[in-house]
Motif scaffolding. Structure first.
Motif, mmCIF file in Angstrom:
data_model
loop_
_atom_site.group_PDB
_atom_site.id
_atom_site.type_symbol
_atom_site.label_atom_id
_atom_site.label_comp_id
_atom_site.label_asym_id
_atom_site.label_seq_id
_atom_site.Cartn_x
_atom_site.Cartn_y
_atom_site.Cartn_z
ATOM 1 N N PRO A 25 14.838 6.837 71.011
ATOM 2 C CA PRO A 25 15.741 6.014 71.282
ATOM 3 C C PRO A 25 17.146 6.201 72.532
ATOM 4 C CG PRO A 25 15.147 6.313 68.161
ATOM 5 C CD PRO A 25 14.904 7.542 69.367
ATOM 6 N N TYR A 26 17.373 4.969 73.202
ATOM 7 C CA TYR A 26 18.443 5.507 73.806
ATOM 8 C C TYR A 26 19.585 5.762 72.939
ATOM 9 C CZ TYR A 26 16.173 2.958 77.039
ATOM 10 O OH TYR A 26 15.127 2.389 78.349
ATOM 11 N N TYR A 27 19.917 5.343 71.887
ATOM 12 C CA TYR A 27 21.236 5.733 70.979
ATOM 13 C C TYR A 27 21.434 7.023 70.842
ATOM 14 C CZ TYR A 27 24.825 5.263 67.972
ATOM 15 O OH TYR A 27 26.298 5.864 67.351
ATOM 16 N N CYS A 28 20.151 7.890 70.522
ATOM 17 C CA CYS A 28 20.085 9.028 69.919
ATOM 18 C C CYS A 28 20.426 10.208 70.980
ATOM 19 C CB CYS A 28 18.555 9.433 69.885
ATOM 20 S SG CYS A 28 18.092 8.990 67.825
ATOM 21 N N ARG A 29 19.841 9.519 72.357
ATOM 22 C CA ARG A 29 19.879 10.064 74.167
ATOM 23 C C ARG A 29 21.206 10.210 74.587
ATOM 24 N NH1 ARG A 29 15.469 7.866 77.482
ATOM 25 N NH2 ARG A 29 15.223 6.093 76.387
ATOM 26 N N LEU A 30 22.103 9.383 73.901
ATOM 27 C CA LEU A 30 23.563 9.260 74.569
ATOM 28 C C LEU A 30 24.500 9.657 73.188
ATOM 29 C CD1 LEU A 30 23.808 5.256 75.066
ATOM 30 C CD2 LEU A 30 24.824 6.978 76.350
ATOM 31 N N PHE A 31 24.502 10.447 72.305
ATOM 32 C CA PHE A 31 25.391 10.633 71.223
ATOM 33 C C PHE A 31 25.463 12.002 71.613
ATOM 34 C CE2 PHE A 31 26.416 12.499 67.911
ATOM 35 C CZ PHE A 31 27.651 11.555 67.182
#
Length: 189
Positions: free
Chosen positions: A113-119
């Motif tokens: 998920p994008y959130y995982c990649r952003l964190f």
């Protein structure tokens, strides 16, 4: 983006224990939503992996999203109506993400998920910022946003692109209203 740097840091973090891939049991309702696009990528990678679950749009879930997107409060409420449901990553009884293995995430970066990649990064008031993430080795070792970017093999452009993709996947306008987040964000890029 340097996948090797990211994988190395995250694998070391997973080996230590506390990671961004773990919630305290009972905090599952503040876990970020997974969009249909993100679900499809996960299923395409490993349809038998499971790892997703439905969750209610609880008050604490909505409060957390409104904190992340303070300029989009009304849109967040329309996209995730109270008493509705959303999809999120499943967690094990100890609070660990269902996709977390001893050496890090089992999903390849492009399927996460994008959130995982952003964190641990976020965009706030147009600037690349970072959450104060206790236990995150990237945050502990690098201490500054610029240092974290380098350690994780990312650039401000990568963060802006992922943040825009996340907003779009979650039904928010990319580059929408940008307001500073509350004190939980460090801005020292």
């Amino acid at each position: 983006m340097n996948q090797t740097k990211d994988a190395y840091v995250c694998a070391r973090c997973a080996a230590v224990g506390a990671t961004c891939c773990r919630l305290n049991p009972g905090q599952e309702d503040i876990c970020f939503p997974v969009s249909e696009l993100e679900r499809q990528r996960i299923v395409e990678y490993g349809p038998r992996l499971g790892g997703l679950t439905g969750a209610p749009n609880s008050k604490s879930f909505l409060d957390n999203l409104r904190r992340l997107f303070p300029g989009d409060r009304a849109l967040v409420t329309r996209r995730f109506p109270p008493h509705g449901e959303h999809l999120r990553l499943a967690t094990r009884p100890d609070g660990a993400c269902a996709f977390l293995a001893p050496d890090g995430c089992v999903l390849p970066r492009e399927a996460r998920p994008y959130y995982c990649r952003l964190f641990p990064f976020w965009i706030s008031a147009g600037a690349v910022t970072a959450f104060e993430a206790r236990g995150c080795l990237a945050c502990t070792e690098a201490r500054t946003v610029a240092g974290m970017l380098e350690l994780l093999g990312m650039t401000p452009a990568n963060v802006r692109e992922l943040h825009g993709r996340l907003r779009l996947a979650w039904g928010l306008v990319p580059g929408g209203p940008e307001e500073p987040l509350p004190a939980k964000v460090e801005n020292n890029a």
